[in-house]
Design an enzyme around this catalytic site. Structure first.
Site, short mmCIF file in Angstrom:
data_model
loop_
_atom_site.label_atom_id
_atom_site.label_comp_id
_atom_site.label_asym_id
_atom_site.label_seq_id
_atom_site.Cartn_x
_atom_site.Cartn_y
_atom_site.Cartn_z
N ARG A 39 0.83 -1.20 0.00
CA ARG A 39 0.00 0.00 0.00
C ARG A 39 0.87 1.25 0.00
N THR A 41 0.46 3.62 2.06
CA THR A 41 0.63 4.03 3.46
C THR A 41 0.70 2.80 4.35
N CYS A 46 -6.71 -2.10 8.91
CA CYS A 46 -7.23 -1.45 10.12
C CYS A 46 -7.16 0.07 10.03
N GLY A 184 -23.45 -9.18 9.89
CA GLY A 184 -22.31 -9.32 10.80
C GLY A 184 -21.83 -7.96 11.26
N GLU A 205 -29.73 -11.39 5.83
CA GLU A 205 -28.82 -12.30 6.53
C GLU A 205 -29.21 -13.75 6.23
N VAL A 239 -29.14 -13.68 -1.16
CA VAL A 239 -29.18 -12.89 -2.39
C VAL A 239 -28.59 -13.77 -3.48
N GLY A 274 -18.15 -11.38 5.10
CA GLY A 274 -16.94 -11.96 5.69
C GLY A 274 -15.70 -11.56 4.92
N ARG A 275 -14.55 -12.00 5.43
CA ARG A 275 -13.28 -11.69 4.79
C ARG A 275 -12.46 -12.96 4.64
N HIS A 446 -18.74 4.94 41.37
CA HIS A 446 -20.14 5.31 41.16
C HIS A 446 -20.19 6.78 40.76
P1 FAD Z 1 -4.15 -6.19 7.60
O1 FAD Z 1 -4.52 -5.08 8.48
O2 FAD Z 1 -5.12 -6.63 6.58
O3 FAD Z 1 -2.78 -5.76 6.91
C1 FAD Z 1 -2.15 -6.54 5.96
C2 FAD Z 1 -1.30 -5.65 5.10
O4 FAD Z 1 -0.48 -6.48 4.29
C3 FAD Z 1 -2.09 -4.78 4.14
O5 FAD Z 1 -1.72 -3.41 4.28
C4 FAD Z 1 -1.71 -5.29 2.75
O6 FAD Z 1 -1.60 -4.24 1.79
C5 FAD Z 1 -0.35 -5.90 3.01
N1 FAD Z 1 -0.01 -6.96 2.08
C6 FAD Z 1 -0.77 -8.05 1.74
N2 FAD Z 1 -0.10 -8.84 0.90
C7 FAD Z 1 1.11 -8.24 0.70
C8 FAD Z 1 2.24 -8.56 -0.08
N3 FAD Z 1 2.28 -9.69 -0.80
N4 FAD Z 1 3.30 -7.71 -0.07
C9 FAD Z 1 3.29 -6.58 0.67
N5 FAD Z 1 2.23 -6.23 1.43
C10 FAD Z 1 1.16 -7.04 1.45
N6 FAD Z 1 -10.94 -5.08 13.87
C11 FAD Z 1 -11.02 -4.66 15.14
O7 FAD Z 1 -10.42 -5.28 16.03
N7 FAD Z 1 -11.76 -3.57 15.49
C12 FAD Z 1 -12.45 -2.87 14.57
O8 FAD Z 1 -13.11 -1.89 14.91
C13 FAD Z 1 -12.40 -3.29 13.22
N8 FAD Z 1 -13.07 -2.62 12.28
C14 FAD Z 1 -12.99 -3.03 10.98
C15 FAD Z 1 -13.73 -2.33 10.03
C16 FAD Z 1 -13.68 -2.71 8.70
C17 FAD Z 1 -14.48 -1.96 7.69
C18 FAD Z 1 -12.85 -3.80 8.32
C19 FAD Z 1 -12.74 -4.19 6.87
C20 FAD Z 1 -12.12 -4.50 9.26
C21 FAD Z 1 -12.19 -4.12 10.60
N9 FAD Z 1 -11.50 -4.81 11.60
C22 FAD Z 1 -11.61 -4.41 12.90
C23 FAD Z 1 -10.65 -5.96 11.29
C24 FAD Z 1 -9.16 -5.52 11.26
O9 FAD Z 1 -9.02 -4.50 10.31
C25 FAD Z 1 -8.27 -6.71 10.92
O10 FAD Z 1 -8.53 -7.77 11.81
C26 FAD Z 1 -6.81 -6.31 11.02
O11 FAD Z 1 -6.51 -5.23 10.18
C27 FAD Z 1 -5.91 -7.50 10.68
O12 FAD Z 1 -4.59 -7.12 10.77
P2 FAD Z 1 -3.44 -7.84 9.94
O13 FAD Z 1 -2.18 -7.17 10.36
O14 FAD Z 1 -3.55 -9.29 10.07
O15 FAD Z 1 -3.75 -7.51 8.42
P1 NAI Z 2 -18.93 -11.35 9.60
O1 NAI Z 2 -18.39 -12.70 9.56
O2 NAI Z 2 -18.93 -10.57 10.86
O3 NAI Z 2 -20.44 -11.35 9.10
C1 NAI Z 2 -20.83 -11.84 7.87
C2 NAI Z 2 -22.31 -12.16 7.91
O4 NAI Z 2 -22.73 -12.46 6.61
C3 NAI Z 2 -22.63 -13.36 8.78
O5 NAI Z 2 -23.70 -13.03 9.63
C4 NAI Z 2 -23.00 -14.44 7.77
O6 NAI Z 2 -23.92 -15.35 8.25
C5 NAI Z 2 -23.57 -13.59 6.65
N1 NAI Z 2 -23.53 -14.19 5.32
C6 NAI Z 2 -22.55 -14.96 4.78
N2 NAI Z 2 -22.87 -15.27 3.51
C7 NAI Z 2 -24.05 -14.67 3.25
C8 NAI Z 2 -24.88 -14.61 2.10
N3 NAI Z 2 -24.53 -15.20 0.97
N4 NAI Z 2 -26.03 -13.91 2.19
C9 NAI Z 2 -26.40 -13.28 3.35
N5 NAI Z 2 -25.63 -13.30 4.45
C10 NAI Z 2 -24.47 -13.98 4.40
O7 NAI Z 2 -18.16 -10.57 8.44
P2 NAI Z 2 -18.05 -9.03 8.09
O8 NAI Z 2 -19.14 -8.26 8.74
O9 NAI Z 2 -17.90 -8.96 6.62
O10 NAI Z 2 -16.68 -8.64 8.77
C11 NAI Z 2 -15.47 -9.29 8.38
C12 NAI Z 2 -14.49 -9.35 9.49
O11 NAI Z 2 -14.02 -8.08 9.84
C13 NAI Z 2 -15.09 -9.98 10.73
O12 NAI Z 2 -14.42 -11.18 10.96
C14 NAI Z 2 -14.84 -9.03 11.83
O13 NAI Z 2 -14.19 -9.66 12.89
C15 NAI Z 2 -13.94 -7.95 11.24
N6 NAI Z 2 -14.48 -6.67 11.66
C16 NAI Z 2 -14.41 -6.35 12.98
C17 NAI Z 2 -14.97 -5.20 13.45
C18 NAI Z 2 -14.93 -4.93 14.90
O14 NAI Z 2 -14.18 -5.58 15.61
N7 NAI Z 2 -15.70 -3.97 15.40
C19 NAI Z 2 -15.64 -4.26 12.56
C20 NAI Z 2 -15.69 -4.72 11.20
C21 NAI Z 2 -15.11 -5.87 10.79
#
Ligand code: FAD
Ligand code: NAI
Length: 467
Positions: A39, A41, A46, A184, A205, A239, A274-275, A446
């Site tokens: 990337r 940055t 995260c 989710g 869902e 869907v 999901g991811r 409290h």
């Molecule tokens: P990542 O943060 O995914 O970082 C991996 C990095 O590796 C990326 O920058 C990517 O570009 C780089 N990379 C990949 N392949 C290569 C390669 N071959 N060469 C060089 N670089 C590479 N989690 C929470 O705990 N709290 C939250 O509030 C939260 N909110 C979220 C909201 C959203 C919208 C999303 C999508 C996720 C959220 N998560 C949250 C989940 C959290 O972002 C991830 O669990 C976390 O970022 C995982 O960290 P990581 O270091 O494993 O990987």
């Molecule tokens: P998720 O796993 O939380 O939720 C996905 C939802 O989609 C589930 O309820 C599942 O049953 C449903 N689903 C799956 N296939 C479907 C389909 N074909 N049609 C309808 N519903 C379907 O995944 P989400 O929300 O995409 O988040 C991904 C990851 O990112 C999570 O693992 C989460 O831990 C992380 N994350 C964490 C946050 C936090 O800690 N606050 C905020 C955002 C993401």
């Protein structure tokens, strides 16, 4: 100094919360360290497109909602809000910029070299990053995860009709109708942002309840709360197709177990089902590594893969995909590489959904705990907590699950405005093997929301004061 044949003692691939933390800790421990990131940055999903920008939008939209819904008028503050969406996006981008630059500063401070470009294994100890090939004694794979695609529903963030979480953070206008596929964490957080700003949000869902993985009481209660806020839910629904045009998106939905299909129309569709781990193009085969059925890299207790010198952490390995779990693994893996003892207690990883109220949990659900033996459960409603009541935040409860024989706390589940902050106490208690009695006899300030944890602990033995 790295050994002569190596450029680095440690090369971390990926600079998300797993990777950057591993790199900084390795450097702190005196190891010559580099971190490869493709990337523009640092900070990974995260900081760039995940935790941080979503919280920036949640925080801002919460204020807007409080003003628009009359919640502020209840406090004696009359305001008529006017949405300045570009400014709201601006403060999101500013938060991202400051935090990602902060990691760059920390890398410089700790002498971690940032290798800019995509990394790919050439062998078990050499990696090509852009034009450069480097050799490292230890390589930590921290490549994270990306959005799971849904066949028949093609994401195009640029067009802004069918979007993933990254697209949903950046919408240029508030949609009139938004369909969220997947009830989710992402669906509920980003669905909340746009509902608060004026969108009618429908969540489709597949399962019979939202938030899989959370305690059943919590799932049911949060569903009720979200419905009260105006969310519409189509549970046990899938869907099967989506067609996007300039005017909007037409979705075909069906009952999950089969049956007649129906059509849903939306301005914007968010795909959040999901991811999946990032390993494409990483050249794992050249390093002698494979992935499991879920595409994850398997590791042992110390974060070692099956190949000597290669380690893996974060979203790319089994376990919850959470930033704090990745961070803790980053510290532990660096300590193990340095010959110290790095441990993560995977039984005590808190999980928080940052909606209003927040939904949080740590440890076992009641159903999981009952599989292990008899349990005692204590519950306390936020309605009976003086601070929550005073703040007009009546929704939610604290639930504590304890072993019936030993009283040891097995799980804590919370729905409360500040549940994400409250859960830290529960995690700390569980980390130290606390009983419900330990929590009940700990003095809590409290008036605080946290008193509800103490009362729920007292309720485990049936003796709360305020209900
Ligand atoms: P990542 O943060 O995914 O970082 C991996 C990095 O590796 C990326 O920058 C990517 O570009 C780089 N990379 C990949 N392949 C290569 C390669 N071959 N060469 C060089 N670089 C590479 N989690 C929470 O705990 N709290 C939250 O509030 C939260 N909110 C979220 C909201 C959203 C919208 C999303 C999508 C996720 C959220 N998560 C949250 C989940 C959290 O972002 C991830 O669990 C976390 O970022 C995982 O960290 P990581 O270091 O494993 O990987
Ligand atoms: P998720 O796993 O939380 O939720 C996905 C939802 O989609 C589930 O309820 C599942 O049953 C449903 N689903 C799956 N296939 C479907 C389909 N074909 N049609 C309808 N519903 C379907 O995944 P989400 O929300 O995409 O988040 C991904 C990851 O990112 C999570 O693992 C989460 O831990 C992380 N994350 C964490 C946050 C936090 O800690 N606050 C905020 C955002 C993401």
């Amino acid at each position: 100094m790295a050994e002569a044949q190596y450029d680095f003692d440690v090369l971390v691939i990926g600079s998300g919360p797993g990777g950057y933390v591993a790199a900084i800790r390795a450097a702190q421990l005196g190891l010559k360290t580099a971190c490869a990131e493709s990337r523009e940055t640092l900070g990974g999903t995260c900081l760039n497109v995940g935790c941080i920008p979503s919280k920036a939008m949640l925080h801002a939209s919460e204020y807007y909602d409080a003003a628009a819904s009359g919640a502020m008028a209840k406090l004696g503050i009359k305001v008529t809000p006017e949405l300045d969406l570009p400014a709201m996006h601006g403060q999101r981008l500013d938060a991202v910029k400051q935090l990602t630059q902060g990691i760059e500063f920390l890398f410089k401070k700790n002498k971690v070299e940032w290798l800019k470009g995509r990394a790919s294994f050439e062998s078990a100890d050499s990696v090509k990053v852009g034009e450069r090939t480097v050799r490292a004694k230890n390589i930590v794979i921290a490549t994270g995860s990306s959005v799971t695609p849904l066949p028949g529903v093609e994401v195009d963030n640029a067009k802004g009709r069918i979007v993933d979480s990254t697209g949903a953070l950046e919408l240029a206008a508030v949609p009139k109708n938004m369909v969220v596929i997947g009830g989710g964490v992402i669906g509920l957080e980003l669905g909340s942002v746009w509902r608060r700003l004026g969108a009618a949000v429908t969540v489709v869902e597949y399962l019979d309840q939202i938030l899989p993985g959370f305690d059943d009481d919590i799932r049911k209660e949060s569903n009720k709360i979200f419905k009260k806020q105006g969310f519409e839910f189509k549970l046990e629904t899938k869907v099967t197709a989506a067609t996007a045009s300039d005017k909007g998106v037409s979705l075909t939905v069906e009952p999950a177990k089969g049956g007649a299909s129906a059509t849903l129309e939306a301005d914007v569709v968010l795909v959040s089902i999901g991811r999946r781990p990032n390993t494409d193009g990483l050249g794992l085969d050249k390093a002698g590594l494979t992935v499991n059925q879920r595409g994850q890299i398997e590791i042992d207790h110390d974060f070692r893969t099956t190949v000597k010198g290669i380690w893996a952490i974060g979203d790319v390995v089994p376990g919850p995909m959470l930033a704090h779990k990745a961070e803790d693994e980053g510290i532990a893996v660096a300590e193990n590489i340095a010959g110290e003892t790095g441990i993560v207690n995977h039984d005590v990883i808190p999980s928080v959904v940052y909606t209003m109220p927040e939904i949080a949990g740590v440890g076992l659900t009641e159903a999981q705990a009952r599989e292990h033996g008899e349990v005692k459960v204590g519950k306390f409603p936020m309605l009976a907590n003086s601070r929550a009541k005073t703040n007009h935040e009546p929704d939610g409860f604290v639930k504590i699950i304890a072993d019936a024989r030993t009283d040891r706390v097995l799980g804590v589940w919370i729905i409360a405005s500040v549940g994400g902050t409250m859960i830290a106490e529960a995690a700390l208690a569980m980390e130290f093997g606390a009983t419900s009695e330990d929590i009940a006899y700990t003095c809590h300030a409290h008036p605080t929301h946290s008193e509800a944890i103490k009362e729920a602990a007292m309720a485990v033995t049936g003796k709360p004061i305020h209900i």
